[in-house]
Scaffold this active site. Structure first.
Site, PDB file in Angstrom:
ATOM      1  N   LYS A  58      41.184  -7.591 -12.321  1.00  0.00           N
ATOM      2  CA  LYS A  58      39.541  -8.088 -11.644  1.00  0.00           C
ATOM      3  C   LYS A  58      39.031  -8.502 -12.677  1.00  0.00           C
ATOM      4  CE  LYS A  58      41.721  -6.609  -7.003  1.00  0.00           C
ATOM      5  NZ  LYS A  58      41.171  -6.320  -5.679  1.00  0.00           N
ATOM      6  N   SER A  74      37.821  -3.801  -8.145  1.00  0.00           N
ATOM      7  CA  SER A  74      37.746  -2.926  -7.204  1.00  0.00           C
ATOM      8  C   SER A  74      38.859  -3.066  -6.563  1.00  0.00           C
ATOM      9  CB  SER A  74      36.267  -2.347  -6.777  1.00  0.00           C
ATOM     10  OG  SER A  74      36.500  -1.584  -5.870  1.00  0.00           O
ATOM     11  N   ASP A  75      39.443  -2.473  -6.820  1.00  0.00           N
ATOM     12  CA  ASP A  75      41.171  -2.194  -5.524  1.00  0.00           C
ATOM     13  C   ASP A  75      41.076  -0.892  -4.927  1.00  0.00           C
ATOM     14  OD1 ASP A  75      42.850  -4.465  -5.663  1.00  0.00           O
ATOM     15  OD2 ASP A  75      43.968  -2.632  -5.118  1.00  0.00           O
ATOM     16  N   GLN A  76      41.922  -1.149  -3.959  1.00  0.00           N
ATOM     17  CA  GLN A  76      41.571   0.206  -2.520  1.00  0.00           C
ATOM     18  C   GLN A  76      43.350  -0.130  -2.283  1.00  0.00           C
ATOM     19  OE1 GLN A  76      39.861   0.858   1.278  1.00  0.00           O
ATOM     20  NE2 GLN A  76      38.507   2.654   0.175  1.00  0.00           N
ATOM     21  N   GLY A 111      39.875   2.077  -6.805  1.00  0.00           N
ATOM     22  CA  GLY A 111      39.626   2.159  -7.885  1.00  0.00           C
ATOM     23  C   GLY A 111      38.591   1.121  -8.621  1.00  0.00           C
TER      24      GLY A 111
END
Length: 198
Positions: A58, A74-76, A111
């Site tokens: 991203k 960010s990622d979840q 993340g």
């Protein structure tokens, strides 16, 4: 507003309103944009590797558009046993997720990546948060979903809202990671890039 030590623009590579609200807490001026990446899991990829990779992709996706900026990705994901839980998208799937989570512990992995597009420097990490749900009755699930409609949230609940009432306990080093952006880790990364936080 808190002033930056360097005149570097800050970009949040996310369309999530929850991440925007969290980043606003740090008092820094920033822009947000929506990166267009493929978020599919690769064969054999662990959940931790998945969120780390997507956070980095991203940020990298926006580097050409913002070549002088510091970019946050960010990622979840939520994990129950070995199953990765995605955003439910609708009421039916949200009911099914909460029924599955009732009385169980789920791990949320978030993340985060900070990319300095000018220098090419990348910092990244993954923060985990373990959440234990109470035993939930069907009527409670329906009441909660009608009130909050958390269909865009992995795990079908919002800990920052009424969803906290569904929980028995939470274990994590950074409670903001559960909402989608680990501010403790992020603040340290931004300080390394010359931002004054606080």
């Amino acid at each position: 507003m808190v002033q930056q030590k360097q005149s570097v623009s800050l970009v949040l590579a996310s369309s999530s309103p929850y991440r925007r609200q969290l980043l606003q807490r740090l008092g820094l001026d920033f822009q947000s944009c929506s990166p267009a990446i493929n978020e599919s899991r690769k064969e054999g990829e662990t959940a931790e590797d998945l969120v780390a990779r997507l956070a980095l992709e991203k940020a990298r996706c926006m580097a050409n558009e913002y070549p002088g900026a510091v970019i946050i990705g960010s990622d979840q994901v939520a994990i129950l046993a070995d199953e990765i839980l995605t955003k439910p998208e609708d009421h039916y799937r949200a009911v099914a997720q909460l029924e599955k989570l009732s009385g169980r512990e789920v791990c949320f992995l978030t993340g985060v990546c900070v990319l300095n597009a000018k220098s090419g420097r990348e910092q990244s990490g993954v923060v985990s948060c373990y959440v234990s749900f109470r035993m939930l009755e069907g009527e409670e699930i329906e009441r909660y979903l009608r009130a909050e409609k958390p269909y865009d949230c992995a795990g079908s609940f919002k800990s920052e809202g009424l969803g906290i009432s569904l929980l028995r306990s939470m274990r994590c080093d950074d409670p903001t990671s559960l909402i989608g952006l680990p501010l403790i880790r992020l603040a340290g990364m931004l300080r390394k890039e010359g931002f004054s936080v606080p």
